[in-house]
Scaffold this active site. Structure first.
Site, short mmCIF file in Angstrom:
data_model
loop_
_atom_site.label_atom_id
_atom_site.label_comp_id
_atom_site.label_asym_id
_atom_site.label_seq_id
_atom_site.Cartn_x
_atom_site.Cartn_y
_atom_site.Cartn_z
N THR A 224 43.18 52.12 32.90
CA THR A 224 42.87 51.93 34.31
C THR A 224 43.49 53.07 35.09
O THR A 224 44.64 53.43 34.85
CB THR A 224 43.37 50.55 34.79
OG1 THR A 224 43.16 50.46 36.19
CG2 THR A 224 44.83 50.31 34.49
N TRP B 236 37.21 54.51 40.87
CA TRP B 236 38.35 54.76 41.74
C TRP B 236 38.58 56.25 41.90
O TRP B 236 38.45 57.01 40.94
CB TRP B 236 39.62 54.17 41.12
CG TRP B 236 39.74 52.71 41.28
CD1 TRP B 236 38.73 51.82 41.44
CD2 TRP B 236 40.96 51.96 41.31
NE1 TRP B 236 39.24 50.57 41.55
CE2 TRP B 236 40.61 50.62 41.48
CE3 TRP B 236 42.30 52.31 41.20
CZ2 TRP B 236 41.56 49.62 41.54
CZ3 TRP B 236 43.25 51.30 41.27
CH2 TRP B 236 42.88 49.97 41.44
N GLU C 34 44.04 44.76 34.34
CA GLU C 34 45.26 44.12 33.83
C GLU C 34 45.09 42.61 33.67
O GLU C 34 45.95 41.93 33.12
CB GLU C 34 46.42 44.39 34.79
CG GLU C 34 46.94 45.83 34.77
CD GLU C 34 46.21 46.75 35.75
OE1 GLU C 34 45.05 46.41 36.12
OE2 GLU C 34 46.76 47.79 36.13
N LYS D 138 37.60 53.43 46.59
CA LYS D 138 36.66 52.81 45.66
C LYS D 138 35.26 53.28 45.97
O LYS D 138 34.63 52.82 46.92
CB LYS D 138 36.74 51.29 45.80
CG LYS D 138 37.94 50.72 45.12
CD LYS D 138 37.49 49.72 44.13
CE LYS D 138 38.29 49.71 42.88
NZ LYS D 138 37.95 48.52 42.10
#
Ligand code: AMP
Length: 541
Positions: free
Chosen positions: A184, A443, A329, A438
């Site tokens: 991520t 991202w 996560e 975003k």
């Protein structure tokens, strides 16, 4: 005293075995990169996943080893989900939209030796190969007839499978064993790896099928638009076999026309995707005066679903939107919106307001909000604070993390999002503590863009904030303070980004200012900037 029930570890392979035994005829349909629509059944997929398992073992893949994929949503990628984790190895789904340096970082950090890729990504893997010395084997996910010429020594996926038997027996091992790895990209530093286990994946898959979550069943026909390289397509490749749903994989065809055709031809009734893809689909359908004949509901998440989109989908197309919230996560689903019995008499507008929240936690996710000092805040729908989560599919640490554990002292994971929770458990995300931009489903790190700008000799200070964009929802706007007596134009500034970052993350516009606002501790005050530029019209919008 212990109970006397069987010990049956929660293995990912049990999902595909179940689908084969109980839903063997259910279909998996894929739009392929090579062109044609491919269709087969769970029974076929299971047999090929076992051949793949034998092929992986022949290639020397060992338990715990990471095996990378650079691939769209399709049946071969689905087979890799099961073949790799089924032998005790770890499927590392790489997001091809990351910038070159991020890609090489995560492939090297993960220690990938084998990379399976769709033909679309041939030139990408050729560029990556020199910087990924540990990768010894690049496997093109196609058959011999489509094998490309390449500077790399490639293996052919279909040849690997053809050389194997399908008599592999899935082993049983500890359900806490690692099964999947997904990086991520946060606000600072390199992307971080989230390492899912068999147990976490199974429990998450079961929970998202529940009627108040995504409501999947053996009658479902699901088209996951959300990519399998982004948090496991929100779990669809695991949940669908669990219930025996038909899956329709869109491949690389994510434009409105391709998606609409597949929705209609395969009689899809449920979907999942970020707001941006829905925007393209809605535009295409409006332009061509089209309606869905079977689609009934979709999950939208990844960023907040704009109210106008939810209204359009409801009023113009008869689609119920389940608004979901989560993060890599969290495997990723934490909350999904759906009304309760007590909401039966609400007006359409009241129901819409409820749908626009991020929904309620699934069983398995505990959630609370805390203030800046970590003190619990009331669940009154008014107080806002940092959203903290706990649960069997919430991460406890990043893969090979060389920093301290991200968990709070009392074991909660701080999501970095800010919101309120009402007495019925509905979460409303009001802000994010990070300043990341975003853009569509991706991202963009504001800090990375600022660092590049500050590298220009004429730039004194720079700030990047997100600004509304009609197509991408958010795009970066760069604010620059020039050094005294220096000249710098907008175009020169934007050109300076070329080759330093992924092209799509380049700011959409530049504004030159005399000074930037700062907080009491000398940091840039992004909050003030966002307020000031709230109605800024981007030239690309
Ligand atoms: P990712 O790990 O890339 O899936 O991104 C997770 C982040 O996306 C969360 O921490 C939120 O900031 C944001 N996010 C996800 N879903 C929503 C939603 N429904 N509304 C607002 N933000 C969301």
């Amino acid at each position: 005293m212990l109970g006397l029930m069987m010990h049956w570890p929660l293995m990912i392979s049990s999902l595909i075995r179940h689908a084969d035994q109980c839903h063997g005829e259910a279909e998996i349909v894929s739009r392929t990169v090579e062109g044609p629509i491919h269709r087969y059944t769970y029974r076929d997929a299971h047999a090929r996943a076992r051949r793949l398992a034998n092929a992986l073992i022949r290639l020397g893949v060992t338990p715990g080893e990471r095996v990378a994929t650079l691939a769209w949503n399709g049946y071969r990628h689905f087979e890799l989900y099961y073949g790799v984790s089924g032998i005790g190895a770890v499927i590392h789904t790489v997001n091809p939209r990351l910038f070159h340096d991020q890609l090489t970082h995560i492939i090297n950090h993960a220690g990938d030796r084998l990379v399976f890729f769709d033909l679309t990504f041939l030139s990408l893997v050729e560029k990556l190969a020199p910087s990924c010395p540990a990768v010894t084997t690049w496997i093109a996910m196609t058959e011999r007839a489509h094998m490309p010429d390449s500077s790399l020594q490639l293996l052919c996926y279909e040849e690997l499978l053809a050389a194997e038997r399908d008599d592999y027996a899935w082993p049983e091992f500890d359900e806490e064993t690692a099964a999947g790895l997904c990086y991520t990209s946060g606000t600072t530093g390199h992307p971080k790896g989230v390492l899912f286990s068999h147990r976490s994946t199974l429990l998450h898959a079961m929970a998202v099928c529940l009627p108040d979550a995504k409501g999947y069943s053996a009658q479902s026909v699901i088209l996951p638009i959300v990519p399998m390289f982004h948090v496991n397509a929100w779990g669809v490749p695991y949940s669908a076999p669990l219930v025996g749903a038909k899956i329709v994989f869109p491949g690389a065809g994510l434009d409105g026309k391709s998606l609409y055709e597949l929705f209609e031809s395969e009689r899809v009734e449920s979907s999942a995707g970020v707001p941006t893809v829905w925007l393209g689909l809605i535009q295409y359908m409006k332009q061509n005066k089209l309606q869905f004949s079977t689609l009934k509901r979709t999950t939208i998440g990844g960023s907040a679903c704009p109210p106008a989109m939810m209204r359009t989908l409801r009023d113009d197309f008869g689609i119920t939107v389940a608004h979901g919230w989560g993060m890599t996560e969290m495997s990723p689903v934490g909350t999904i919106g759906s009304p309760k019995a007590k909401h039966r008499d609400l007006s359409a507008e009241e129901l819409m307001a409820l749908s626009l929240t991020q929904g309620r936690p699934l069983y398995g996710v505990e959630m609370k909000i805390v203030d800046g000092e970590g003190r619990d805040l009331p669940r009154d729908g008014v107080a806002t604070g940092n959203v903290m989560v706990k649960g069997p599919w919430v991460m406890r640490d990043y893969f090979k993390n060389d920093q301290s554990s991200p968990l709070s002292a009392d074991g909660w994971f701080p999501t970095g999002d800010v919101g309120s929770i009402d007495p019925d458990g509905y979460l409303q995300i009001t802000d994010r503590s990070k300043d990341v931009i975003k853009s569509g489903g991706e991202w963009i790190s504001s800090i990375e863009l600022e660092n590049v700008a500050i590298g220009h000799p004429a730039v004194l200070e720079a700030a990047v904030i997100s600004v509304f964009h009609p197509k991408w929802n958010e795009r970066p706007l760069l604010l620059v303070v020039k050094k005294p007596n220096m000249n710098l134009s907008r175009d020169e500034m934007l050109k300076f980004y070329e080759g330093k970052i992924a092209k799509w993350s380049t700011p959409d516009d530049v504004v030159f200012v005399d000074e930037l606002p700062h907080t009491a501790t000398g940091k840039l005050s992004k909050k003030v900037l966002r307020e000031s530029y709230r109605n800024y019209c981007l030239p690309t919008g």
